[in-house]
Design a protein around this motif. Structure first.
Motif, short mmCIF file in Angstrom:
data_model
loop_
_atom_site.label_atom_id
_atom_site.label_comp_id
_atom_site.label_asym_id
_atom_site.label_seq_id
_atom_site.Cartn_x
_atom_site.Cartn_y
_atom_site.Cartn_z
N ALA A 105 5.18 -32.02 -39.40
CA ALA A 105 5.96 -31.76 -40.61
C ALA A 105 5.06 -31.18 -41.70
CB ALA A 105 6.61 -33.06 -41.10
N ASP A 165 3.77 -38.51 -47.18
CA ASP A 165 4.02 -37.66 -46.00
C ASP A 165 3.96 -38.49 -44.73
OD1 ASP A 165 4.19 -35.12 -47.36
OD2 ASP A 165 2.03 -35.18 -47.61
N TYR A 217 7.35 -40.04 -42.27
CA TYR A 217 7.53 -39.29 -41.02
C TYR A 217 8.43 -40.06 -40.06
CZ TYR A 217 6.67 -36.57 -36.85
OH TYR A 217 6.85 -35.79 -35.74
N THR A 220 17.37 -34.28 -31.34
CA THR A 220 17.85 -32.93 -31.57
C THR A 220 18.94 -32.54 -30.57
OG1 THR A 220 16.20 -31.89 -30.13
CG2 THR A 220 15.56 -32.29 -32.40
N ASP A 269 11.51 -20.93 -44.68
CA ASP A 269 12.19 -22.14 -45.14
C ASP A 269 11.28 -23.37 -45.15
OD1 ASP A 269 11.90 -22.34 -42.42
OD2 ASP A 269 13.97 -22.97 -42.01
N LEU A 270 9.98 -23.19 -44.96
CA LEU A 270 9.08 -24.35 -44.95
C LEU A 270 8.97 -24.95 -46.35
CD1 LEU A 270 6.17 -23.30 -42.57
CD2 LEU A 270 8.20 -24.66 -42.08
N ALA A 271 9.07 -26.26 -46.39
CA ALA A 271 8.95 -27.01 -47.65
C ALA A 271 8.42 -28.39 -47.29
CB ALA A 271 10.31 -27.11 -48.34
N GLY A 323 7.91 -31.94 -46.17
CA GLY A 323 8.78 -32.80 -45.38
C GLY A 323 9.54 -32.09 -44.29
N ARG A 324 9.56 -30.76 -44.32
CA ARG A 324 10.31 -29.98 -43.34
C ARG A 324 9.58 -29.98 -41.99
NH1 ARG A 324 15.19 -26.56 -43.92
NH2 ARG A 324 15.34 -25.49 -41.92
N ARG A 325 10.32 -30.14 -40.91
CA ARG A 325 9.76 -30.07 -39.58
C ARG A 325 9.50 -28.60 -39.22
NH1 ARG A 325 10.01 -34.55 -36.28
NH2 ARG A 325 10.14 -35.50 -38.33
N MET A 326 8.31 -28.31 -38.69
CA MET A 326 7.99 -26.94 -38.31
C MET A 326 8.65 -26.57 -36.99
SD MET A 326 3.99 -26.55 -39.50
CE MET A 326 4.03 -24.75 -39.26
N SER A 327 8.77 -25.25 -36.75
CA SER A 327 9.36 -24.75 -35.51
C SER A 327 8.29 -24.67 -34.43
CB SER A 327 9.97 -23.37 -35.73
OG SER A 327 10.99 -23.42 -36.70
#
Length: 463
Positions: free
Chosen positions: A74, A227, A231, A236, A339-341, A343-347
């Motif tokens: 994240a 952070d 987590y 998904t 769209d990364l911010a 707390g956002r989960r990365m692709s």
């Protein structure tokens, strides 16, 4: 339809043996896959580690249910009290061409491997947590010989892996480890022993959390205590596609493996399918290396668990006294999206998958390493087993091609008539001199047997 024998496929003999040991001790596919994934964090640290992230796909034989878990990294910064500093640029040579990566504290995202392993075990495990961690801990105490295939990856990735504290681990005496030499991480056994006693929370709210925060921030990163404490492992959506009468199920990955399978031509006979396959794989050419590894496990009850994890190239930021290199995901250009911010989960391109036969039973449990080549490796393996009738070892070990823009990268021995058809359609052909870890690292257990990818010293072991 033939049933699947219990077994383990992995990218290191020691990893596979760790999983098989847990199966023999009465563990479920989840127990064995977690044990193998943790063993990867000792034996395969060129590819992965406790400081990385990953995904798991689980097939429950009794119900036919498939579950995909996301424990990838994240984006840090929830605490909001620290701006990341500059990253460190390193040149990594792959396929003879330099590629620029970024490492250092600012490249470190919130790790998910400990939490993910814990959640897989919590949901589907049967053995005590300490018993599942034990094989990895024992490997860490002694160290593990590095296979030649891993040493060749190290030769490509040493500029990142041997940065800072990694130099003593991967380039002792100023030269890279070679085939058969011992890979040893001082302090890692102690970290795993503590993980066995306390559980994954030790990394997020326990004793290791402040060490993680202080180390990353001292190296210029933005990771903070909120952070880590915030987590969570995510469940998904499961994508589905039909292939030769079978159903493929997996997460929706960045490279769209399941969607690509759905775009394959109806006629999959050779040699005609080459053009249809190239068209389905057509992409605008992400070409990063990707340090990733995978374990695939089936137990005697027919349950399957596939776990794929990665460290990126590794940030070169090590937790002091614990032998853990942290991930470099924020320095992986192909994973940076608008769209990364915090707390956002990365692709990610990772796609552990299962294949269900027409009778609703497991046919294949598979995953692969290789960044943008994960899709290529998985689809070619499935075509080999489900369409061409090959055994698992043959399907995984045979030559592959991978498409980047209008160039077909191909390993020696690929059928000449198919290459001629591709060339006739306007594709440029780039012949590689040998089977290469660039083309991914598939590991699978299924009705066609168990096998690991020879490109990465993979093995398949049956119970």
């Amino acid at each position: 339809m033939k049933s699947v024998a219990a077994g383990v496929a992995a990218s290191h003999p020691a990893t596979a043996r760790a999983g098989l040991r847990v199966l023999r001790d009465g563990g479920t596919a989840a127990d064995a896959a977690v044990a193998a994934a943790l063993a990867c964090c000792v034996a395969e640290t060129i590819f992965t580690g406790l400081g990385g992230g990953g995904f798991a796909t689980y097939f429950e034989a009794a119900t036919g249910e498939v579950t995909c878990l996301d424990f990838f990294v994240a984006v840090p910064g929830i605490d909001g009290d620290r701006e990341p500093g500059p990253m460190i640029k390193v040149d990594v040579f792959f396929g003879g061409l330099p590629q620029v990566y970024s490492i250092g504290g600012a490249s470190v995202a919130v790790p998910g491997v400990p939490a993910g392993c814990g959640e897989v075990h919590r949901r589907w495990g049967r053995l005590p947590w300490a018993d599942v961690v034990a094989p990895a801990s024992e490997l860490a105490k002694a160290g593990v010989p590095i296979p030649g295939a891993h040493a060749r990856t190290l030769d490509s990735c040493a500029p990142a892996l041997a940065w800072g504290e990694g130099a003593a681990v991967y380039t002792p005496g100023g030269r890279n480890l070679v085939d058969g030499e011992l890979l040893f991480h001082p302090g890692l056994a102690s970290a795993l022993d503590a993980l066995a006693v306390v559980g994954p929370s030790i990394f997020y709210t326990g004793d290791f959390a402040p060490i993680l925060v202080e180390t990353v921030r001292a190296a210029g990163g933005a990771l903070g205590p909120r952070d880590l404490a915030g987590y969570r492992v995510l469940e998904t959506h499961v994508d589905r596609a039909q292939l030769a009468g079978y159903e493929v199920r997996a997460r929706h990955d960045l490279n769209r493996v399941v969607d690509t399978i759905g775009r394959l031509p109806a006629d999959l006979s050779r040699p005609g399918r080459a053009l249809g396959l190239a068209d389905a794989l057509s992409d605008r050419g992400r070409q990063k290396i990707g340090d990733t590894t995978n374990v695939s496990v089936v137990d005697s009850e027919g349950n399957a668990c596939v776990i794929t994890t990665t460290l990126g190239l590794g940030s070169g930021v090590w937790l002091p006294g614990l032998g853990i290199n942290l991930n470099s995901m924020l320095g992986e250009g192909e994973l940076i999206t608008d769209d990364l911010a915090p707390g956002r989960r990365m692709s990610s391109n990772m796609c552990p998958l299962v294949v269900i036969d027409p009778d609703g039973r497991l046919a294949v449990a598979a995953g692969s390493a290789g960044a943008s080549r994960i899709r290529t490796a998985l689809i070619d393996t499935l075509l080999g087993v489900l369409v061409d009738g090959a055994d698992m070892a043959t399907a995984i070990g045979r030559p592959r091609f991978h498409l980047v823009d209008d160039t077909v990268h191909v390993e020696p021995g690929y059928p000449r008539d198919e290459l001629a058809a591709l060339a006739g359609a306007g594709y440029r052909i780039k012949q590689w001199p040998d089977l290469n870890h660039y083309f991914g690292g598939a590991n699978a257990v299924g009705q066609a047997g168990a096998a690991g990818d020879p490109r990465r010293a993979g093995v398949g072991l049956l119970l």
